[in-house]
Write an enzyme that holds these catalytic residues in place. Structure first.
Site, mmCIF file in Angstrom:
data_model
loop_
_atom_site.group_PDB
_atom_site.id
_atom_site.type_symbol
_atom_site.label_atom_id
_atom_site.label_comp_id
_atom_site.label_asym_id
_atom_site.label_seq_id
_atom_site.Cartn_x
_atom_site.Cartn_y
_atom_site.Cartn_z
ATOM 1 N N HIS A 5 -7.571 9.559 5.377
ATOM 2 C CA HIS A 5 -7.029 8.510 6.244
ATOM 3 C C HIS A 5 -7.222 8.874 7.716
ATOM 4 C CE1 HIS A 5 -4.544 7.931 2.516
ATOM 5 N NE2 HIS A 5 -4.877 6.683 2.751
ATOM 6 N N GLY A 6 -7.336 7.857 8.556
ATOM 7 C CA GLY A 6 -7.435 8.079 10.003
ATOM 8 C C GLY A 6 -8.871 8.313 10.433
ATOM 9 N N GLY B 39 -9.093 5.417 3.180
ATOM 10 C CA GLY B 39 -9.686 6.117 4.318
ATOM 11 C C GLY B 39 -11.021 5.528 4.736
ATOM 12 N N GLY B 40 -11.104 4.200 4.756
ATOM 13 C CA GLY B 40 -12.381 3.536 5.059
ATOM 14 C C GLY B 40 -12.859 3.717 6.491
ATOM 15 N N THR B 41 -11.945 3.945 7.416
ATOM 16 C CA THR B 41 -12.342 4.057 8.827
ATOM 17 C C THR B 41 -13.276 5.241 9.046
ATOM 18 O OG1 THR B 41 -10.269 3.070 9.529
ATOM 19 C CG2 THR B 41 -11.445 4.394 11.181
ATOM 20 N N THR C 151 -6.988 2.152 10.183
ATOM 21 C CA THR C 151 -7.160 2.631 11.559
ATOM 22 C C THR C 151 -8.195 1.813 12.329
ATOM 23 O OG1 THR C 151 -6.633 4.828 10.716
ATOM 24 C CG2 THR C 151 -7.565 4.724 12.930
ATOM 25 N N ASP D 244 0.831 -1.211 0.000
ATOM 26 C CA ASP D 244 0.000 0.000 0.000
ATOM 27 C C ASP D 244 0.872 1.271 0.000
ATOM 28 O OD1 ASP D 244 -2.445 1.372 0.242
ATOM 29 O OD2 ASP D 244 -2.370 1.350 2.444
ATOM 30 N N ASP E 97 1.940 5.428 -5.215
ATOM 31 C CA ASP E 97 1.194 6.624 -4.842
ATOM 32 C C ASP E 97 1.900 7.878 -5.362
ATOM 33 O OD1 ASP E 97 -0.159 8.709 -3.785
ATOM 34 O OD2 ASP E 97 -0.054 8.056 -1.690
ATOM 35 N N GLU F 96 -3.060 6.392 -7.637
ATOM 36 C CA GLU F 96 -4.016 7.342 -7.033
ATOM 37 C C GLU F 96 -3.959 8.667 -7.762
ATOM 38 O OE1 GLU F 96 -4.019 7.688 -2.711
ATOM 39 O OE2 GLU F 96 -4.339 9.854 -2.848
HETATM 40 P P1 13P Z 1 -8.016 4.348 7.306
HETATM 41 O O1 13P Z 1 -6.875 4.315 8.261
HETATM 42 O O2 13P Z 1 -8.794 5.602 7.379
HETATM 43 O O3 13P Z 1 -8.901 3.142 7.437
HETATM 44 O O4 13P Z 1 -7.409 4.336 5.825
HETATM 45 C C1 13P Z 1 -6.807 3.192 5.348
HETATM 46 C C2 13P Z 1 -6.175 3.382 4.035
HETATM 47 O O5 13P Z 1 -6.711 4.040 3.168
HETATM 48 C C3 13P Z 1 -4.889 2.723 3.799
HETATM 49 O O6 13P Z 1 -4.365 3.006 2.555
#
Ligand code: 13P
Length: 281
Positions: free
Chosen positions: A178-179, A207-209, A231, A82, A104, A134
């Site tokens: 992210h985060g 940034g799924g969190t 995260t 990643d 990236d 990206e």
């Molecule tokens: P989160 O930490 O927000 O889940 O993002 C994960 C991510 O996009 C890793 O590339």
């Protein structure tokens, strides 16, 4: 041996109209927890680690562990590098057996991002590995060390990027970061829809969190085929361990080990069910 190419997982997700969870891992317990959820739910899954995390989890140690875990899984697992920053580290991951890599170049001018992505694609071709790129900028950085501002993807750029690179998966910026989000994220579904209508490449949501189940489902029906979760995994592991201590369930090291696996398992299970990738192995 169920180590698979990410390209195949995303192709199936496209046909089945769901998204595949890509879970960041930092140690063996997280790998075991994610795979426990995937195997129980008969779900394809992606294990990933970002280049910025290698200072805590060295690639030459965690990489072979991830690949071996995938090979021994009873469900299809892709192993993904990643937010790769350099061709050198990306090549190291490919040498270890990762079946996909991200370059990236989101901080670069589009022209330069295209040029570098093409270089990574020609390297990855030698390993028959998939490549993610990206465009636009997802907010923050994978490890929270940089405060990168969100810059939404321009649909025309996505069209040009797809045409000139032929990349396997494209991460786009639609208000995601992210985060943990400071306030409720407002995803730009108008942009997502335009990019989805104008391109054929499987799209990736970073940034799924903190994104709501409803928004995840909407994304998975609008071209997003890979969803990155980092995260939430780390938080779930930490909270599960904290709870276990509070309840007096940790009496020795191996109870701690179990609590970590359980934390990663619960988080992966919850997301797999939302993404609709259960029973798709
Ligand atoms: P989160 O930490 O927000 O889940 O993002 C994960 C991510 O996009 C890793 O590339």
């Amino acid at each position: 041996m169920m180590l698979v190419n990410m390209r195949d997982l995303l192709e199936d997700a496209e046909k089945g109209n769901y998204a595949v969870g890509s879970f960041s891992v930092a140690n063996m317990e997280m790998v075991l927890g994610v795979l426990k959820a995937a195997e129980e739910l008969n779900a394809p899954v992606i294990l990933q680690i970002a280049e910025v995390r290698l200072k805590q989890s060295p690639l030459e140690i965690i990489g072979p562990l991830m690949v071996a875990a995938a090979e021994n899984a009873s469900t299809p697992v892709a192993v993904h590098f990643d937010h790769g920053k350099t061709i050198e580290k990306i090549t190291e991951a490919l040498d270890i057996g990762f079946t996909s890599v991200m370059f990236d170049g989101s901080h670069l001018p589009l022209e330069e991002n295209i040029k570098m992505t093409k270089k990574v694609i020609s390297t990855a071709e030698e390993y028959d590995a998939a490549v993610e790129a990206e465009i636009g900028c997802v907010g923050g950085s994978e490890d929270g060390s940089e405060d990168i501002a969100i810059n939404c993807t321009k649909p025309d750029d996505a069209v040009r990027f797809e045409k000139e690179t032929g990349v396997d998966a494209l991460a786009i910026a639609i208000g995601n970061a992210h985060g943990n989000y400071k306030s409720t994220p407002k995803l730009r579904f108008d942009i997502l829809k335009q990019v989805d209508d104008m391109t054929d490449t499987p799209l990736v949501l970073h940034g799924g969190t903190g994104i709501s189940p409803e928004d995840f489902v909407k994304c998975s029906k609008t071209g997003i085929k890979k969803i990155n979760i980092a995260t939430a995994t780390f938080d779930s592991v930490e909270n599960n361990v904290r709870e276990a201590y509070k309840n007096g369930n940790i009496k020795g090291y191996y109870d701690l080990h179990e609590a970590e696996i359980e934390g990663a398992y619960k988080n992966a299970k919850r997301h797999i069910l939302i993404f609709g990738s259960d029973n798709k192995a």
